[in-house]
Enzyme design. Structure first.
Site, PDB file in Angstrom:
ATOM      1  N   HIS A 299      -8.441  14.746   0.345  1.00  0.00           N
ATOM      2  CA  HIS A 299      -7.717  15.814  -0.344  1.00  0.00           C
ATOM      3  C   HIS A 299      -8.154  17.145   0.268  1.00  0.00           C
ATOM      4  CE1 HIS A 299      -6.642  13.436  -4.070  1.00  0.00           C
ATOM      5  NE2 HIS A 299      -7.654  12.709  -3.644  1.00  0.00           N
TER       6      HIS A 299
ATOM      7  N   HIS B 217      -4.646   1.273   8.160  1.00  0.00           N
ATOM      8  CA  HIS B 217      -5.087   1.053   6.774  1.00  0.00           C
ATOM      9  C   HIS B 217      -6.600   0.813   6.724  1.00  0.00           C
ATOM     10  CE1 HIS B 217      -4.740  -0.064   2.536  1.00  0.00           C
ATOM     11  NE2 HIS B 217      -5.734  -0.887   2.814  1.00  0.00           N
TER      12      HIS B 217
ATOM     13  N   HIS C 133      -8.174   8.531   2.081  1.00  0.00           N
ATOM     14  CA  HIS C 133      -7.472   9.816   2.159  1.00  0.00           C
ATOM     15  C   HIS C 133      -8.423  10.942   1.810  1.00  0.00           C
ATOM     16  CE1 HIS C 133      -6.898   8.181  -1.917  1.00  0.00           C
ATOM     17  NE2 HIS C 133      -6.921   9.427  -2.352  1.00  0.00           N
TER      18      HIS C 133
ATOM     19  N   THR D 275      -7.423   6.267  -6.857  1.00  0.00           N
ATOM     20  CA  THR D 275      -6.301   5.525  -7.440  1.00  0.00           C
ATOM     21  C   THR D 275      -5.427   4.873  -6.375  1.00  0.00           C
ATOM     22  OG1 THR D 275      -4.951   7.535  -7.481  1.00  0.00           O
ATOM     23  CG2 THR D 275      -6.196   7.005  -9.488  1.00  0.00           C
TER      24      THR D 275
ATOM     25  N   ASP E 268       0.401  16.620  -1.802  1.00  0.00           N
ATOM     26  CA  ASP E 268       0.192  15.761  -2.964  1.00  0.00           C
ATOM     27  C   ASP E 268       1.345  15.942  -3.958  1.00  0.00           C
ATOM     28  OD1 ASP E 268      -2.610  14.325  -4.211  1.00  0.00           O
ATOM     29  OD2 ASP E 268      -1.015  14.816  -5.640  1.00  0.00           O
TER      30      ASP E 268
ATOM     31  N   HIS F 122      -6.139   3.534  -0.026  1.00  0.00           N
ATOM     32  CA  HIS F 122      -5.957   3.809   1.412  1.00  0.00           C
ATOM     33  C   HIS F 122      -6.713   5.112   1.631  1.00  0.00           C
ATOM     34  CE1 HIS F 122      -3.174   3.932   5.150  1.00  0.00           C
ATOM     35  NE2 HIS F 122      -3.944   5.017   5.230  1.00  0.00           N
TER      36      HIS F 122
ATOM     37  N   CYS G  43       0.868  -1.178   0.000  1.00  0.00           N
ATOM     38  CA  CYS G  43       0.000   0.000   0.000  1.00  0.00           C
ATOM     39  C   CYS G  43       0.906   1.231   0.000  1.00  0.00           C
ATOM     40  CB  CYS G  43      -0.932   0.017   1.207  1.00  0.00           C
ATOM     41  SG  CYS G  43      -1.800   1.600   1.369  1.00  0.00           S
TER      42      CYS G  43
HETATM   43  P1  5GP Z   1      -7.064   9.589  -5.517  1.00  0.00           P
HETATM   44  O1  5GP Z   1      -7.017   9.704  -7.021  1.00  0.00           O
HETATM   45  O2  5GP Z   1      -6.890   8.151  -5.070  1.00  0.00           O
HETATM   46  O3  5GP Z   1      -8.246  10.245  -4.884  1.00  0.00           O
HETATM   47  O4  5GP Z   1      -5.831  10.412  -4.988  1.00  0.00           O
HETATM   48  C1  5GP Z   1      -4.544   9.901  -4.915  1.00  0.00           C
HETATM   49  C2  5GP Z   1      -3.615  11.072  -4.833  1.00  0.00           C
HETATM   50  O5  5GP Z   1      -2.358  10.601  -4.408  1.00  0.00           O
HETATM   51  C3  5GP Z   1      -3.403  11.772  -6.184  1.00  0.00           C
HETATM   52  O6  5GP Z   1      -3.801  13.127  -6.074  1.00  0.00           O
HETATM   53  C4  5GP Z   1      -1.920  11.606  -6.439  1.00  0.00           C
HETATM   54  O7  5GP Z   1      -1.325  12.737  -7.053  1.00  0.00           O
HETATM   55  C5  5GP Z   1      -1.361  11.335  -5.064  1.00  0.00           C
HETATM   56  N1  5GP Z   1      -0.165  10.527  -5.062  1.00  0.00           N
HETATM   57  C6  5GP Z   1       0.044   9.375  -5.766  1.00  0.00           C
HETATM   58  N2  5GP Z   1       1.259   8.884  -5.493  1.00  0.00           N
HETATM   59  C7  5GP Z   1       1.847   9.741  -4.609  1.00  0.00           C
HETATM   60  C8  5GP Z   1       3.129   9.757  -3.955  1.00  0.00           C
HETATM   61  O8  5GP Z   1       3.985   8.888  -4.136  1.00  0.00           O
HETATM   62  N3  5GP Z   1       3.368  10.793  -3.106  1.00  0.00           N
HETATM   63  C9  5GP Z   1       2.439  11.786  -2.894  1.00  0.00           C
HETATM   64  N4  5GP Z   1       2.804  12.765  -2.058  1.00  0.00           N
HETATM   65  N5  5GP Z   1       1.229  11.794  -3.480  1.00  0.00           N
HETATM   66  C10 5GP Z   1       0.934  10.777  -4.329  1.00  0.00           C
HETATM   67 ZN    ZN Z   2      -2.537   1.562   3.474  1.00  0.00          ZN
END
Ligand code: 5GP
Ligand code: ZN
Length: 112
Positions: A100, A46, A98, A93, A30, A96, A4
């Site tokens: 924003h 998690h 989260h 994506t 991010d 886990h 993860c």
């Molecule tokens: P989701 O699309 O799942 O709602 O948001 C995942 C977020 O994680 C995305 O905005 C993406 O830019 C961010 N993200 C993906 N990989 C990493 C990483 O390795 N480090 C950081 N700081 N953010 C990440």
């Molecule tokens: Zn996790």
């Protein structure tokens, strides 16, 4: 949890730009910001997504919202948007949970 990304970031196995950490949650910027300010707040435990929030684990969600209020005040952010994507069809994506936090000039009034 093995494999993860955010569990690895919390554990320090993958570097991140940390904003805040306590015993329950971790906040970091991010990697691909969508606004002037864009950070994520995650539970240290998690939880894959909002579908798995239950009476047993939901306290951390309230805590995360308290932390968001504190961090945004410290950062001087008067207006901001909190987003949770749940499920691939909604753009999640990283599996886990989260939240924003986005703030800046390009935040419109539209939700989608
Ligand atoms: P989701 O699309 O799942 O709602 O948001 C995942 C977020 O994680 C995305 O905005 C993406 O830019 C961010 N993200 C993906 N990989 C990493 C990483 O390795 N480090 C950081 N700081 N953010 C990440
Ligand atoms: Zn996790």
């Amino acid at each position: 949890m093995e494999d993860c990304l955010f569990c690895k970031i919390i554990a320090g196995e993958i570097p991140s730009k940390k904003l805040y950490e306590d015993e329950q949650c971790y906040a970091f910027y991010d990697i691909n910001p969508q606004s002037d300010t864009h950070f994520l707040v995650v539970p240290k435990t998690h939880i894959c997504c909002a579908k798995k929030i239950t009476a047993k684990n939901s306290a951390v969600v309230a805590h995360i919202f308290e932390v968001i209020a504190k961090l945004t005040e410290e950062l001087g952010l008067d207006s901001y948007r909190i987003i949770n994507n749940c499920g691939e069809g909604a753009g999640q994506t990283v599996m886990h949970l989260h939240f924003h936090v986005l703030s800046g000039k390009n935040l419109g009034e539209r939700l989608v």
